[in-house]
Design a protein around this motif. Structure first.
Motif, short mmCIF file in Angstrom:
data_model
loop_
_atom_site.label_atom_id
_atom_site.label_comp_id
_atom_site.label_asym_id
_atom_site.label_seq_id
_atom_site.Cartn_x
_atom_site.Cartn_y
_atom_site.Cartn_z
N LEU A 1 -12.81 2.76 -22.32
CA LEU A 1 -13.77 1.68 -22.29
C LEU A 1 -14.94 2.00 -23.16
O LEU A 1 -15.25 1.19 -23.88
N ILE A 2 -15.36 3.44 -23.23
CA ILE A 2 -16.62 3.59 -24.20
C ILE A 2 -16.19 3.31 -25.46
O ILE A 2 -16.95 2.97 -26.27
N PHE A 3 -14.86 3.58 -25.70
CA PHE A 3 -14.40 3.42 -27.37
C PHE A 3 -14.69 1.96 -27.69
O PHE A 3 -15.02 1.67 -28.82
N PHE A 4 -14.06 1.19 -26.81
CA PHE A 4 -14.01 -0.33 -27.30
C PHE A 4 -15.42 -1.02 -27.16
O PHE A 4 -15.91 -1.72 -27.66
N MET A 5 -16.24 -0.37 -26.32
CA MET A 5 -17.76 -0.62 -26.21
C MET A 5 -18.68 -0.22 -27.39
O MET A 5 -19.31 -0.94 -28.12
N GLU A 6 -18.04 0.84 -27.99
CA GLU A 6 -18.59 1.32 -29.40
C GLU A 6 -18.30 0.35 -30.28
O GLU A 6 -19.12 -0.11 -31.47
N LEU A 7 -17.02 -0.32 -30.43
CA LEU A 7 -16.63 -1.03 -31.64
C LEU A 7 -17.10 -2.64 -31.24
O LEU A 7 -17.71 -2.83 -32.35
#
Length: 294
Positions: free
Chosen positions: A124-130
């Motif tokens: 979730l954090i990874f896709f939020m950063e993207l």
């Protein structure tokens, strides 16, 4: 080798009805699948760094709040204006502590639920950063307006919080800028505005972090910004920075795009590595459970 007579076998079955009910024997088959110790302790080592770092950040945040007296009077939280940097430290600390705890315990105890929580949160954090990076690139004007509004709100609260004050001073000194768009933005602060009702000694001035540093001076002159905005623009240019911090940050980004990209890449690789370890460990645990049969 002696073979037991049939009578003896029957007597054993009768004597052990709990083991062999109704004379039926149970056969146990164990799978050759096993949980990789390498992945298990690698994931544990990966997470214990985050766990300990989260504990340190939480400690620093709580200590900073106690120094401000917020812990003794929690109602002060609602009276804070502008952005309090301690909030950022506490939020990051809580996230790192929670993820580190879930990853460490999940790896050691081979707990699927904790591992799924850890893996899902990292994804979730990874896709939020993207998403943030893509939206910031596509809607640059909107981001610029929000940054300007954010900076102006914190200019108003400059004297309300010492951590915010230090953050703005560091930003202005590092980027050789003053205000959001110009030094006149300091009119928004009640201590620096030029209205007749203002009795502050800092009236029509700017913070010392706006002043052009003199290499010959080893001691910082904290009064260098007094009455600067009363002077003509030609004299003002020799004393303080005239460029706003929004423009300075916009100019900084293209010059350091490779550093920003490298930092983003390193963070992404670490996150993907953690996801890979967690998924591999979960697959091993599932394989062991699936291979155990009665």
């Amino acid at each position: 080798m002696r073979t037991a007579p049939a009578g003896e076998v029957v007597s054993v079955l009768r004597l052990c009805p709990k083991i062999f009910p109704a004379g039926k024997m149970h056969y146990y088959r164990y799978s050759t699948a096993e949980v990789s110790c390498c992945y298990k302790y690698l994931l544990f080592s990966y997470n214990i760094i985050f766990w300990l770092s989260g504990m340190v950040l939480l400690g620093i945040g709580l200590w900073a709040w106690s120094e401000k007296g917020i812990l003794s009077d929690i109602t002060k939280v609602t009276r804070l204006h502008g952005f309090d940097p301690v909030w950022l430290v506490l939020v990051v600390g809580v996230i790192m502590f929670t993820l580190g705890f879930a990853g460490c315990v999940g790896a050691l105890r081979e707990n699927i639920c904790l591992l799924k929580f850890f893996c899902g949160t990292i994804v979730l954090i990874f896709f939020m950063e993207l998403a943030v990076a893509v939206l910031a690139f596509l809607f640059q004007d909107w981001v610029r307006d929000r940054a300007k509004e954010f900076f102006e709100n914190n200019i108003k609260a400059y004297r309300d919080d010492i951590d915010l004050q230090n953050l703005i001073d560091s930003l202005q000194k590092a980027n050789h800028c003053c205000g959001a768009q110009s030094p006149d933005d300091w009119n928004l602060n009640e201590y620096f505005n030029c209205t007749g009702e203002n009795l502050s000694r800092e009236k029509c001035g700017v913070p010392f972090s706006c002043c052009i540093a003199d290499p010959a001076q080893s001691v910082v002159n904290t009064q260098c910004g007094y009455d600067v905005r009363k002077k003509p623009p030609s004299e003002r240019d020799t004393v303080t920075y005239t460029r706003g911090c929004i423009s300075a940050l916009e100019a900084w980004l293209p010059r350091n795009i490779y550093i920003v990209a490298a930092a983003f890449l390193v963070i992404s690789i670490l996150q993907i590595f953690g996801i890979y370890l967690a998924k591999t460990l979960m697959s091993d645990i599932d394989a062991v459970k699936a291979g155990y049969r009665f």
